[in-house]
Design a protein around this motif. Structure first.
Motif, mmCIF file in Angstrom:
data_model
loop_
_atom_site.group_PDB
_atom_site.id
_atom_site.type_symbol
_atom_site.label_atom_id
_atom_site.label_comp_id
_atom_site.label_asym_id
_atom_site.label_seq_id
_atom_site.Cartn_x
_atom_site.Cartn_y
_atom_site.Cartn_z
ATOM 1 N N VAL A 148 18.566 73.079 87.065
ATOM 2 C CA VAL A 148 18.053 74.169 87.911
ATOM 3 C C VAL A 148 18.410 73.968 89.378
ATOM 4 O O VAL A 148 18.460 74.935 90.145
ATOM 5 N N ARG A 149 18.692 72.725 89.779
ATOM 6 C CA ARG A 149 19.068 72.454 91.170
ATOM 7 C C ARG A 149 20.543 72.734 91.440
ATOM 8 O O ARG A 149 20.960 72.782 92.595
ATOM 9 N N ASN A 150 21.330 72.951 90.382
ATOM 10 C CA ASN A 150 22.768 73.191 90.549
ATOM 11 C C ASN A 150 22.996 74.694 90.742
ATOM 12 O O ASN A 150 23.446 75.407 89.855
ATOM 13 N N THR A 151 22.672 75.158 91.932
ATOM 14 C CA THR A 151 22.721 76.593 92.204
ATOM 15 C C THR A 151 24.144 77.156 92.117
ATOM 16 O O THR A 151 24.327 78.301 91.700
ATOM 17 N N SER A 153 26.490 76.251 90.031
ATOM 18 C CA SER A 153 26.773 76.440 88.606
ATOM 19 C C SER A 153 26.030 77.659 88.067
ATOM 20 O O SER A 153 26.612 78.486 87.354
ATOM 21 N N ILE A 154 24.777 77.795 88.414
ATOM 22 C CA ILE A 154 23.988 78.938 87.948
ATOM 23 C C ILE A 154 24.592 80.249 88.464
ATOM 24 O O ILE A 154 24.683 81.236 87.726
ATOM 25 N N ARG A 155 25.051 80.268 89.710
ATOM 26 C CA ARG A 155 25.717 81.465 90.256
ATOM 27 C C ARG A 155 26.976 81.790 89.464
ATOM 28 O O ARG A 155 27.247 82.956 89.171
ATOM 29 N N THR A 158 25.996 83.230 86.078
ATOM 30 C CA THR A 158 25.486 84.587 86.270
ATOM 31 C C THR A 158 26.634 85.560 86.538
ATOM 32 O O THR A 158 26.700 86.640 85.938
ATOM 33 N N ARG A 164 19.915 84.430 82.668
ATOM 34 C CA ARG A 164 18.978 83.301 82.737
ATOM 35 C C ARG A 164 17.786 83.656 81.871
ATOM 36 O O ARG A 164 16.998 84.539 82.205
ATOM 37 N N GLU A 167 13.633 78.375 81.486
ATOM 38 C CA GLU A 167 13.898 76.977 81.816
ATOM 39 C C GLU A 167 13.469 76.111 80.646
ATOM 40 O O GLU A 167 12.524 76.453 79.928
ATOM 41 N N ALA A 176 18.217 75.386 83.506
ATOM 42 C CA ALA A 176 18.172 76.843 83.371
ATOM 43 C C ALA A 176 18.910 77.169 82.075
ATOM 44 O O ALA A 176 20.065 76.776 81.909
#
Length: 190
Positions: A148-151, A153-155, A158, A164, A167, A176
């Motif tokens: 969840v801290r790897n913003t 990667s999440i971006r 997405t 998403r 969690e 995530a």
């Protein structure tokens, strides 16, 4: 039993822009994966900055079972990323959400720092997910579980069309749960 229901994870169909090949641990592939995993931008997220002999053993182990398939993604003939395509039902992720027997998962590491921040990850993630769904009609979703801290990667997930879904608490991180569904009804709810 899952083994009786599904085989090893498939390679994704590709549109010709990306090529995905299985890693050969006896070749330069192991050196490349080892170098990438020890690069600071990958080591932080993966926590697998291991020596070459350990990576060679890990790649060999993965190739010997039906849980995960280690791969290289190539763009224009050049290796750009390391992928692990896996069967969720054989993974520690399985008990953490209502998985389906044909769910597939993907881990990704963009190798060279110069290839990050250019949209390559987003493009590759979409191509791999679409290719896995095309290759395996019974699969209704492709998942990933970045920290969840790897913003960044999440971006990327997405932007590639992953949703998403929630969690999940894993032993080494809170992740995530990112899902690329075949249809909206294939996004897990719990």
């Amino acid at each position: 039993m899952l083994k009786d229901l599904v085989g090893p994870p498939p390679l994704p169909a590709t549109d010709g822009r990306w090529q995905v090949t299985v890693v050969d641990p006896r070749s330069r592939d192991a050196d490349l994966v080892h170098a990438w995993m020890n690069a600071p931008h990958v080591a932080t997220a993966w926590d697998q900055a291991w020596p070459l002999d350990r990576w060679t053993a890990e790649l060999t182990r993965q190739l010997g079972d039906e849980h995960s398939r280690p791969c290289l993604a190539h763009l224009g003939g050049e290796p750009v990323a390391y992928l692990e395509i896996y069967r969720v039902g054989r993974d520690r992720l399985a008990p953490l959400y209502p998985y389906r027997p044909d769910d597939l998962g993907v881990h990704i590491a963009i190798g060279a720092p110069g290839n990050t921040g250019r949209g390559l990850g987003r493009d590759l993630l979409r191509a791999v997910a679409e290719g896995l769904l095309a290759t395996e009609p019974a699969c209704t979703r492709v998942v990933a579980e970045p920290d969840v801290r790897n913003t960044a990667s999440i971006r990327a997930f997405t932007a590639a069309g992953y949703r998403r879904a929630g969690e999940v608490a894993m032993p080494h991180k809170t992740a995530a749960l990112m899902v690329f569904p075949r249809t909206e009804g294939d996004v897990p709810r719990w």
